[in-house]
Design a protein around this motif. Sequence first.
Motif, PDB file in Angstrom:
ATOM      1  N   LEU A 107     -19.671  -9.239 -33.848  1.00 28.48           N
ATOM      2  CA  LEU A 107     -19.911 -10.284 -34.775  1.00 28.48           C
ATOM      3  C   LEU A 107     -20.652  -9.678 -36.036  1.00 28.48           C
ATOM      4  O   LEU A 107     -20.304  -9.983 -36.834  1.00 28.48           O
ATOM      5  N   PHE A 108     -21.574  -8.719 -35.724  1.00 28.17           N
ATOM      6  CA  PHE A 108     -22.502  -8.074 -36.712  1.00 28.17           C
ATOM      7  C   PHE A 108     -21.551  -7.418 -37.766  1.00 28.17           C
ATOM      8  O   PHE A 108     -21.663  -7.590 -39.092  1.00 28.17           O
ATOM      9  N   PHE A 109     -20.696  -6.504 -37.497  1.00 33.84           N
ATOM     10  CA  PHE A 109     -19.785  -5.743 -38.034  1.00 33.84           C
ATOM     11  C   PHE A 109     -18.594  -6.585 -38.859  1.00 33.84           C
ATOM     12  O   PHE A 109     -18.291  -6.383 -40.044  1.00 33.84           O
ATOM     13  N   MET A 110     -18.241  -7.635 -38.187  1.00 26.55           N
ATOM     14  CA  MET A 110     -17.170  -8.444 -38.747  1.00 26.55           C
ATOM     15  C   MET A 110     -17.889  -9.233 -39.795  1.00 26.55           C
ATOM     16  O   MET A 110     -17.262  -9.380 -41.001  1.00 26.55           O
ATOM     17  N   ALA A 111     -19.176  -9.728 -39.838  1.00 24.19           N
ATOM     18  CA  ALA A 111     -19.897 -10.146 -40.797  1.00 24.19           C
ATOM     19  C   ALA A 111     -19.900  -9.298 -41.921  1.00 24.19           C
ATOM     20  O   ALA A 111     -19.879  -9.815 -43.019  1.00 24.19           O
ATOM     21  N   LEU A 112     -20.488  -8.306 -41.613  1.00 25.28           N
ATOM     22  CA  LEU A 112     -20.552  -7.054 -43.034  1.00 25.28           C
ATOM     23  C   LEU A 112     -19.297  -6.981 -43.802  1.00 25.28           C
ATOM     24  O   LEU A 112     -19.431  -6.895 -44.910  1.00 25.28           O
ATOM     25  N   GLU A 113     -18.325  -7.119 -43.029  1.00 29.56           N
ATOM     26  CA  GLU A 113     -16.743  -6.897 -43.624  1.00 29.56           C
ATOM     27  C   GLU A 113     -16.782  -7.990 -44.643  1.00 29.56           C
ATOM     28  O   GLU A 113     -16.353  -7.830 -45.924  1.00 29.56           O
ATOM     29  N   MET A 114     -17.150  -9.174 -44.073  1.00 24.16           N
ATOM     30  CA  MET A 114     -17.067 -10.425 -44.895  1.00 24.16           C
ATOM     31  C   MET A 114     -18.016 -10.516 -46.181  1.00 24.16           C
ATOM     32  O   MET A 114     -17.616 -10.728 -47.282  1.00 24.16           O
ATOM     33  N   VAL A 115     -19.156 -10.127 -45.867  1.00 25.41           N
ATOM     34  CA  VAL A 115     -20.196 -10.356 -46.845  1.00 25.41           C
ATOM     35  C   VAL A 115     -20.072  -9.029 -47.990  1.00 25.41           C
ATOM     36  O   VAL A 115     -20.251  -9.437 -49.251  1.00 25.41           O
ATOM     37  N   LEU A 116     -19.943  -7.743 -47.500  1.00 25.51           N
ATOM     38  CA  LEU A 116     -19.853  -6.775 -48.442  1.00 25.51           C
ATOM     39  C   LEU A 116     -18.335  -6.361 -48.884  1.00 25.51           C
ATOM     40  O   LEU A 116     -18.409  -5.467 -49.962  1.00 25.51           O
ATOM     41  N   GLY A 117     -17.399  -7.000 -48.572  1.00 29.84           N
ATOM     42  CA  GLY A 117     -16.076  -6.727 -48.931  1.00 29.84           C
ATOM     43  C   GLY A 117     -15.727  -5.340 -48.685  1.00 29.84           C
ATOM     44  O   GLY A 117     -14.731  -4.689 -49.015  1.00 29.84           O
ATOM     45  N   ILE A 118     -16.184  -4.595 -47.415  1.00 35.37           N
ATOM     46  CA  ILE A 118     -15.694  -3.474 -46.981  1.00 35.37           C
ATOM     47  C   ILE A 118     -14.891  -3.618 -45.828  1.00 35.37           C
ATOM     48  O   ILE A 118     -14.872  -4.510 -44.978  1.00 35.37           O
ATOM     49  N   GLU A 119     -14.105  -2.504 -45.503  1.00 29.92           N
ATOM     50  CA  GLU A 119     -13.244  -2.532 -44.309  1.00 29.92           C
ATOM     51  C   GLU A 119     -13.972  -1.568 -43.157  1.00 29.92           C
ATOM     52  O   GLU A 119     -14.117  -0.392 -43.458  1.00 29.92           O
ATOM     53  N   LEU A 120     -14.454  -2.028 -41.986  1.00 32.96           N
ATOM     54  CA  LEU A 120     -15.168  -1.341 -41.143  1.00 32.96           C
ATOM     55  C   LEU A 120     -13.974  -0.874 -39.969  1.00 32.96           C
ATOM     56  O   LEU A 120     -14.129   0.009 -39.401  1.00 32.96           O
ATOM     57  N   PHE A 121     -13.174  -1.930 -39.632  1.00 33.05           N
ATOM     58  CA  PHE A 121     -12.122  -2.001 -38.560  1.00 33.05           C
ATOM     59  C   PHE A 121     -11.243  -1.460 -39.089  1.00 33.05           C
ATOM     60  O   PHE A 121     -10.517  -1.974 -40.058  1.00 33.05           O
ATOM     61  N   LYS A 122     -10.505  -0.547 -38.317  1.00 36.96           N
ATOM     62  CA  LYS A 122      -8.961  -0.273 -38.793  1.00 36.96           C
ATOM     63  C   LYS A 122      -7.952  -1.247 -38.367  1.00 36.96           C
ATOM     64  O   LYS A 122      -8.128  -1.900 -37.370  1.00 36.96           O
ATOM     65  N   HIS A 123      -7.164  -1.738 -39.425  1.00 32.68           N
ATOM     66  CA  HIS A 123      -6.683  -2.965 -39.374  1.00 32.68           C
ATOM     67  C   HIS A 123      -4.861  -2.639 -39.099  1.00 32.68           C
ATOM     68  O   HIS A 123      -4.117  -3.179 -39.891  1.00 32.68           O
ATOM     69  N   ASP A 124      -4.494  -1.652 -38.423  1.00 32.91           N
ATOM     70  CA  ASP A 124      -3.144  -1.242 -38.403  1.00 32.91           C
ATOM     71  C   ASP A 124      -2.596  -1.924 -37.001  1.00 32.91           C
ATOM     72  O   ASP A 124      -1.479  -1.422 -36.801  1.00 32.91           O
ATOM     73  N   ALA A 125      -3.267  -2.436 -36.041  1.00 34.24           N
ATOM     74  CA  ALA A 125      -2.642  -2.688 -34.924  1.00 34.24           C
ATOM     75  C   ALA A 125      -1.696  -3.849 -34.817  1.00 34.24           C
ATOM     76  O   ALA A 125      -0.638  -3.415 -34.752  1.00 34.24           O
ATOM     77  N   PRO A 126      -2.025  -5.249 -34.945  1.00 31.20           N
ATOM     78  CA  PRO A 126      -1.020  -5.998 -34.610  1.00 31.20           C
ATOM     79  C   PRO A 126      -0.250  -6.381 -35.880  1.00 31.20           C
ATOM     80  O   PRO A 126      -0.522  -6.279 -36.913  1.00 31.20           O
ATOM     81  N   LYS A 127       1.142  -6.602 -35.548  1.00 30.85           N
ATOM     82  CA  LYS A 127       1.898  -7.339 -36.393  1.00 30.85           C
ATOM     83  C   LYS A 127       1.432  -8.698 -36.917  1.00 30.85           C
ATOM     84  O   LYS A 127       1.990  -9.153 -38.087  1.00 30.85           O
TER      85      LYS A 127
END
Length: 192
Positions: free
Chosen positions: A80-100
Amino acid sequence: MELSLKEIITVTLVLFAVVDPIGNIPIVLDLRERLGHIQSEKASIVAAIIMIVFVFVGETLLKFIGIDVNSFAVAGSFVLFFMALEMVLGIELFKHDAPKTAAVFPLAFPLIAGAGTLTTILSLRAEYETENIIVAIIINIAFVYTVLKSSAKMQRFLGPSGIDIIRKIFGVIILAISVKLFTSNISSLIQF
């Protein structure tokens, strides 16, 4: 079988606060934007199954693999912490290439039926009748499904700047929930 309206309402409200379908709207919109399609029905059904199964076997399953509830909650707090950081800071921490498309991951798990939800279910199991918890889960999943289905309309209504504002506001809320989940469970893991 002992259905109690009072218990159902209480458990529904507790689960609603933890699942937080309104707070997850920015994440859902972000997934829709990146992936183009969200499988609302599949995500809702899978989340319901995970939650209902966890009512019956959650604590046993965690004990079987050697994980206590507090460790599970702390691990969920990091996600949850890292998902929230992505939302607040507008950065990408998780690699988003898995699901279609988004269905089982990350919607059903960990967004809807995540560590916080499953930990809450374990806590509720100790206080409330099983059938009341299951009814409350079904009510929450119906609401989640409605939010997932109408997310495209919400996106058109809010526009890009509205979505960005909501994403940042709920990012801070999710950040606070992750910190609370962490602090309320870490003390039992650290032995002085």
